[in-house]
Design a protein around this motif. Structure first.
Motif, PDB file in Angstrom:
ATOM      1  N   TYR A 295       0.801  -1.309  -0.119  1.00 54.07           N
ATOM      2  CA  TYR A 295       0.256  -0.222  -0.209  1.00 54.07           C
ATOM      3  C   TYR A 295       0.743   1.251  -0.010  1.00 54.07           C
ATOM      4  O   TYR A 295       0.688   2.167  -0.637  1.00 54.07           O
ATOM      5  N   ASP A 296       2.030   1.242   0.858  1.00 55.13           N
ATOM      6  CA  ASP A 296       2.792   2.144   1.091  1.00 55.13           C
ATOM      7  C   ASP A 296       3.502   2.572  -0.322  1.00 55.13           C
ATOM      8  O   ASP A 296       3.776   3.867  -1.101  1.00 55.13           O
ATOM      9  N   LEU A 297       3.915   1.620  -0.967  1.00 56.53           N
ATOM     10  CA  LEU A 297       4.680   1.613  -2.313  1.00 56.53           C
ATOM     11  C   LEU A 297       3.620   2.295  -3.510  1.00 56.53           C
ATOM     12  O   LEU A 297       4.086   3.161  -4.184  1.00 56.53           O
ATOM     13  N   ASN A 298       2.656   1.747  -3.369  1.00 59.78           N
ATOM     14  CA  ASN A 298       1.497   2.233  -4.481  1.00 59.78           C
ATOM     15  C   ASN A 298       1.006   3.562  -4.013  1.00 59.78           C
ATOM     16  O   ASN A 298       0.903   4.301  -5.131  1.00 59.78           O
ATOM     17  N   GLU A 299       1.052   4.182  -2.863  1.00 56.19           N
ATOM     18  CA  GLU A 299       0.679   5.445  -2.543  1.00 56.19           C
ATOM     19  C   GLU A 299       2.159   6.499  -3.061  1.00 56.19           C
ATOM     20  O   GLU A 299       1.745   7.489  -3.702  1.00 56.19           O
ATOM     21  N   ARG A 300       3.335   5.987  -2.961  1.00 60.51           N
ATOM     22  CA  ARG A 300       4.335   6.791  -3.357  1.00 60.51           C
ATOM     23  C   ARG A 300       4.418   6.758  -5.041  1.00 60.51           C
ATOM     24  O   ARG A 300       4.842   7.686  -5.571  1.00 60.51           O
ATOM     25  N   ILE A 301       3.861   5.688  -5.565  1.00 62.16           N
ATOM     26  CA  ILE A 301       3.648   5.650  -6.998  1.00 62.16           C
ATOM     27  C   ILE A 301       3.038   6.775  -7.461  1.00 62.16           C
ATOM     28  O   ILE A 301       3.170   7.677  -8.484  1.00 62.16           O
ATOM     29  N   PHE A 302       1.656   6.785  -6.870  1.00 66.63           N
ATOM     30  CA  PHE A 302       0.806   7.793  -7.266  1.00 66.63           C
ATOM     31  C   PHE A 302       1.181   9.248  -6.855  1.00 66.63           C
ATOM     32  O   PHE A 302       0.936  10.250  -7.673  1.00 66.63           O
ATOM     33  N   GLU A 303       2.090   9.433  -5.877  1.00 64.88           N
ATOM     34  CA  GLU A 303       2.362  10.610  -5.457  1.00 64.88           C
ATOM     35  C   GLU A 303       3.466  11.221  -6.472  1.00 64.88           C
ATOM     36  O   GLU A 303       3.223  12.167  -7.065  1.00 64.88           O
ATOM     37  N   LEU A 304       4.247  10.357  -6.999  1.00 65.45           N
ATOM     38  CA  LEU A 304       5.315  10.827  -7.901  1.00 65.45           C
ATOM     39  C   LEU A 304       4.715  11.075  -9.296  1.00 65.45           C
ATOM     40  O   LEU A 304       5.383  11.757  -9.889  1.00 65.45           O
ATOM     41  N   TYR A 305       3.783  10.114  -9.577  1.00 62.89           N
ATOM     42  CA  TYR A 305       3.289  10.298 -10.904  1.00 62.89           C
ATOM     43  C   TYR A 305       2.425  11.596 -11.111  1.00 62.89           C
ATOM     44  O   TYR A 305       2.564  12.273 -11.967  1.00 62.89           O
ATOM     45  N   ASP A 306       1.708  12.016  -9.939  1.00 57.70           N
ATOM     46  CA  ASP A 306       1.039  13.055 -10.006  1.00 57.70           C
ATOM     47  C   ASP A 306       1.801  14.358 -10.027  1.00 57.70           C
ATOM     48  O   ASP A 306       1.382  15.403 -10.457  1.00 57.70           O
ATOM     49  N   SER A 307       3.109  14.175  -9.665  1.00 63.24           N
ATOM     50  CA  SER A 307       4.099  15.379  -9.675  1.00 63.24           C
ATOM     51  C   SER A 307       4.813  15.536 -10.869  1.00 63.24           C
ATOM     52  O   SER A 307       5.382  16.480 -11.169  1.00 63.24           O
ATOM     53  N   GLY A 308       4.293  14.484 -11.843  1.00 66.84           N
ATOM     54  CA  GLY A 308       4.750  14.660 -13.162  1.00 66.84           C
ATOM     55  C   GLY A 308       5.803  13.955 -13.399  1.00 66.84           C
ATOM     56  O   GLY A 308       6.790  13.970 -14.679  1.00 66.84           O
ATOM     57  N   MET A 309       6.301  13.010 -12.718  1.00 68.14           N
ATOM     58  CA  MET A 309       7.661  12.139 -13.073  1.00 68.14           C
ATOM     59  C   MET A 309       7.285  11.111 -13.848  1.00 68.14           C
ATOM     60  O   MET A 309       6.187  10.347 -13.876  1.00 68.14           O
ATOM     61  N   PRO A 310       8.230  10.784 -14.838  1.00 68.37           N
ATOM     62  CA  PRO A 310       7.937   9.877 -15.751  1.00 68.37           C
ATOM     63  C   PRO A 310       8.203   8.418 -15.050  1.00 68.37           C
ATOM     64  O   PRO A 310       8.879   8.149 -14.140  1.00 68.37           O
ATOM     65  N   VAL A 311       7.146   7.272 -15.754  1.00 64.79           N
ATOM     66  CA  VAL A 311       7.271   6.229 -15.174  1.00 64.79           C
ATOM     67  C   VAL A 311       8.479   5.425 -14.912  1.00 64.79           C
ATOM     68  O   VAL A 311       8.739   4.826 -13.930  1.00 64.79           O
TER      69      VAL A 311
END
Length: 51
Positions: A9-25
């Protein structure tokens, strides 16, 4: 000690945060030490809000 479910869950939350900030996959997967495929699967499973 955290359970595997909490860690995921924590990993997935970090993925969403970074993606929302505009970071490439690719950068997200590198930063979080996971695969591009995993990042894409997490992002593709996001329910879309009907608005």
């Amino acid at each position: 000690m955290r359970t595997e479910e909490e860690a995921k869950y924590d990993l997935n939350e970090r993925i969403f945060e970074l993606y929302d900030s505009g970071m490439p996959v690719e950068n997200i997967s590198s930063r979080l030490n996971t695969t591009v495929e995993y990042v894409n699967s997490v992002l593709s499973n996001v329910p879309v809000e009907a608005g």
